[in-house]
Design a protein around this motif. Sequence first.
Motif, PDB file in Angstrom:
ATOM      1  N   GLU A 104     136.318  15.052 -30.302  1.00  9.81           N
ATOM      2  CA  GLU A 104     137.768  14.990 -30.238  1.00  9.81           C
ATOM      3  C   GLU A 104     138.380  14.092 -31.305  1.00  9.81           C
ATOM      4  O   GLU A 104     137.787  13.150 -31.766  1.00  9.81           O
ATOM      5  CB  GLU A 104     138.208  14.498 -28.864  1.00  9.81           C
ATOM      6  CG  GLU A 104     137.988  13.014 -28.680  1.00  9.81           C
ATOM      7  CD  GLU A 104     136.608  12.722 -28.152  1.00  9.81           C
ATOM      8  OE1 GLU A 104     136.529  12.190 -27.053  1.00  9.81           O
ATOM      9  OE2 GLU A 104     135.618  13.015 -28.846  1.00  9.81           O
ATOM     10  N   LEU A 145     139.402   6.814 -26.897  1.00  9.17           N
ATOM     11  CA  LEU A 145     138.882   6.247 -25.653  1.00  9.17           C
ATOM     12  C   LEU A 145     139.971   5.539 -24.856  1.00  9.17           C
ATOM     13  O   LEU A 145     139.700   4.951 -23.812  1.00  9.17           O
ATOM     14  CB  LEU A 145     137.760   5.259 -25.960  1.00  9.17           C
ATOM     15  CG  LEU A 145     136.441   5.886 -26.365  1.00  9.17           C
ATOM     16  CD1 LEU A 145     135.530   4.842 -26.976  1.00  9.17           C
ATOM     17  CD2 LEU A 145     135.788   6.522 -25.148  1.00  9.17           C
TER      18      LEU A 145
ATOM     19  N   THR B  10     138.223  17.404 -23.352  1.00 10.01           N
ATOM     20  CA  THR B  10     137.449  16.440 -24.142  1.00 10.01           C
ATOM     21  C   THR B  10     137.006  16.984 -25.494  1.00 10.01           C
ATOM     22  O   THR B  10     136.535  16.223 -26.339  1.00 10.01           O
ATOM     23  CB  THR B  10     136.167  16.023 -23.378  1.00 10.01           C
ATOM     24  OG1 THR B  10     135.408  17.224 -23.093  1.00 10.01           O
ATOM     25  CG2 THR B  10     136.513  15.344 -22.071  1.00 10.01           C
ATOM     26  N   GLY B  11     137.138  18.299 -25.690  1.00 15.78           N
ATOM     27  CA  GLY B  11     136.661  18.877 -26.940  1.00 15.78           C
ATOM     28  C   GLY B  11     135.148  18.999 -27.012  1.00 15.78           C
ATOM     29  O   GLY B  11     134.587  19.243 -28.084  1.00 15.78           O
ATOM     30  N   VAL B  12     134.463  18.792 -25.900  1.00 12.14           N
ATOM     31  CA  VAL B  12     133.004  18.910 -25.867  1.00 12.14           C
ATOM     32  C   VAL B  12     132.639  20.293 -25.314  1.00 12.14           C
ATOM     33  O   VAL B  12     133.119  20.690 -24.259  1.00 12.14           O
ATOM     34  CB  VAL B  12     132.367  17.807 -24.993  1.00 12.14           C
ATOM     35  CG1 VAL B  12     130.855  17.914 -25.002  1.00 12.14           C
ATOM     36  CG2 VAL B  12     132.818  16.425 -25.468  1.00 12.14           C
ATOM     37  N   GLN B  13     131.799  21.017 -26.044  1.00  8.13           N
ATOM     38  CA  GLN B  13     131.396  22.363 -25.643  1.00  8.13           C
ATOM     39  C   GLN B  13     130.683  22.359 -24.285  1.00  8.13           C
ATOM     40  O   GLN B  13     129.957  21.411 -23.969  1.00  8.13           O
ATOM     41  CB  GLN B  13     130.435  22.953 -26.677  1.00  8.13           C
ATOM     42  CG  GLN B  13     130.996  23.011 -28.093  1.00  8.13           C
ATOM     43  CD  GLN B  13     132.072  24.065 -28.239  1.00  8.13           C
ATOM     44  OE1 GLN B  13     131.863  25.204 -27.867  1.00  8.13           O
ATOM     45  NE2 GLN B  13     133.228  23.675 -28.755  1.00  8.13           N
ATOM     46  N   HIS B  45     136.735  10.569 -18.829  1.00  7.77           N
ATOM     47  CA  HIS B  45     136.599   9.263 -19.448  1.00  7.77           C
ATOM     48  C   HIS B  45     135.151   9.026 -19.904  1.00  7.77           C
ATOM     49  O   HIS B  45     134.880   8.632 -21.040  1.00  7.77           O
ATOM     50  CB  HIS B  45     137.034   8.195 -18.452  1.00  7.77           C
ATOM     51  CG  HIS B  45     137.012   6.815 -19.015  1.00  7.77           C
ATOM     52  ND1 HIS B  45     137.954   6.353 -19.888  1.00  7.77           N
ATOM     53  CD2 HIS B  45     136.120   5.803 -18.858  1.00  7.77           C
ATOM     54  CE1 HIS B  45     137.661   5.113 -20.236  1.00  7.77           C
ATOM     55  NE2 HIS B  45     136.557   4.756 -19.624  1.00  7.77           N
ATOM     56  N   ARG B  48     134.127  11.169 -22.947  1.00  5.83           N
ATOM     57  CA  ARG B  48     134.656  10.655 -24.220  1.00  5.83           C
ATOM     58  C   ARG B  48     133.838   9.455 -24.681  1.00  5.83           C
ATOM     59  O   ARG B  48     133.565   9.284 -25.856  1.00  5.83           O
ATOM     60  CB  ARG B  48     136.124  10.240 -24.049  1.00  5.83           C
ATOM     61  CG  ARG B  48     137.037  11.433 -23.957  1.00  5.83           C
ATOM     62  CD  ARG B  48     138.488  11.038 -24.178  1.00  5.83           C
ATOM     63  NE  ARG B  48     139.323  12.221 -24.159  1.00  5.83           N
ATOM     64  CZ  ARG B  48     140.502  12.310 -23.545  1.00  5.83           C
ATOM     65  NH1 ARG B  48     140.989  11.265 -22.898  1.00  5.83           N
ATOM     66  NH2 ARG B  48     141.184  13.418 -23.593  1.00  5.83           N
ATOM     67  N   ARG B  51     130.536  10.666 -26.109  1.00  5.80           N
ATOM     68  CA  ARG B  51     130.696  11.242 -27.443  1.00  5.80           C
ATOM     69  C   ARG B  51     130.925  10.161 -28.490  1.00  5.80           C
ATOM     70  O   ARG B  51     130.524  10.295 -29.641  1.00  5.80           O
ATOM     71  CB  ARG B  51     131.851  12.256 -27.464  1.00  5.80           C
ATOM     72  CG  ARG B  51     131.554  13.555 -26.738  1.00  5.80           C
ATOM     73  CD  ARG B  51     130.270  14.193 -27.192  1.00  5.80           C
ATOM     74  NE  ARG B  51     130.268  14.502 -28.613  1.00  5.80           N
ATOM     75  CZ  ARG B  51     129.171  14.725 -29.325  1.00  5.80           C
ATOM     76  NH1 ARG B  51     127.986  14.643 -28.771  1.00  5.80           N
ATOM     77  NH2 ARG B  51     129.236  15.006 -30.593  1.00  5.80           N
TER      78      ARG B  51
END
Lengths: 231, 231
Positions: A104, A145, B10-13, B45, B48, B51
């Motif tokens: 992100e 974050l 979150t933009g996480v696949q 949370h 993120r 990541r």
Amino acid sequence: MKVSELSRRTGVQVPLIKHYLREGLLPPGRATASNQAEYGEDHVHRLRFIRTLIGTRGLSTGATKGILEAITAEQEDLHQVFGIVLGVRPAANEEDADDEPPAEAPERTGPGDARRLIAEMGWEVSRGNPAAHTLAEVLTALAGLGSDIDWHSLLPYARLADGMADVDMQQMSGERSLLAQAERAVLVSVLLEPALLALRRLAQEDKSARHFGSDGSGVSDDGAHLADSAD
Amino acid sequence: MKVSELSRRTGVQVPLIKHYLREGLLPPGRATASNQAEYGEDHVHRLRFIRTLIGTRGLSTGATKGILEAITAEQEDLHQVFGIVLGVRPAANEEDADDEPPAEAPERTGPGDARRLIAEMGWEVSRGNPAAHTLAEVLTALAGLGSDIDWHSLLPYARLADGMADVDMQQMSGERSLLAQAERAVLVSVLLEPALLALRRLAQEDKSARHFGSDGSGVSDDGAHLADSAD
């Protein structure tokens, strides 16, 4: 000296020396027979330097070759060499550790904030300096974050980093040959980095104990601390 | 929310989220059907944070899991959490970059000199602090290269690092929940590291130009500098 002696002097195995010769990190020796060569003190010195960059600093063979070529080619201008050294990204970033591209980036505040911090410090730096991108990445990550650590919070660190760069420049003075100066630029800028982080971590442990340490439960049972508290 | 929504937030696949669930980095959601689960803000949370540790800091999945477990388990004592965080070695050291073990160590001066530097600074640190080993390694490498940079030369850096740790402790104050404090300890101690090195490199470029820059040949032709010199 023969390659076996070069190996003995430096502690580097012969096959690895031959690998560096093939990859051009180490200049060829003086040929004495079809399959033999003679090496000199330059080779000992260069080989130790290679092992330091790769072993201690974690640089790849390619990054190391780049630094060595830069030193050889640009030795007339120490600022140029410094620039090349500063342009070399640490190995940790070269091949990104785990998986996936960085996820992100909610409000790309990072780059602008990095520029604001640099301007506030009065630093004149080129747009290509990868350190500005690193700084922006960290600021973006902190914002993502939801942390309130922003570029203002980094100003006290920036002033201390500025002091470190002053010490760096003092370390650079008093050298003789240009090649020696260039090598020293690499030592001071690249090789010292893990030591500086280590110094901060040591200071952190010391201060953390004073700030947050409880009545001994925070200290493991090695009896290494002379308690003068009595609660 | 469903896993698809968690991914969007979150933009996480999704496959990567499932990987983190399998590896235990992310706690399971609340099961709503045999093959479905419901996730909450905690997951957003946490994801993120994962990541950030992996993406920005280059930590491995294993190292990240270790930090998350430490935060969860030891949250009663911030000094303990700090200790665990400080004990986590950066990814660059975990899997040594190139080849071979570190080569020469001619006169193991490093460990003794690291202890002398720590004593001179008056830092009380545990024997297990890996930063002391890092410091010793760099000192040994410098000596092996015949450099005159020794532990005395590092004292000015150590004083500045001590100042950085003071700022770190200020950054730690004012937080509320223990979990939030623990997370902040990770941010401040681990996540800031690349930013601090970046700040030093930016300051180095600025100072290098002033100290060693020639009459403009050191500046590339992007016209970004307002020349007031006339020679």
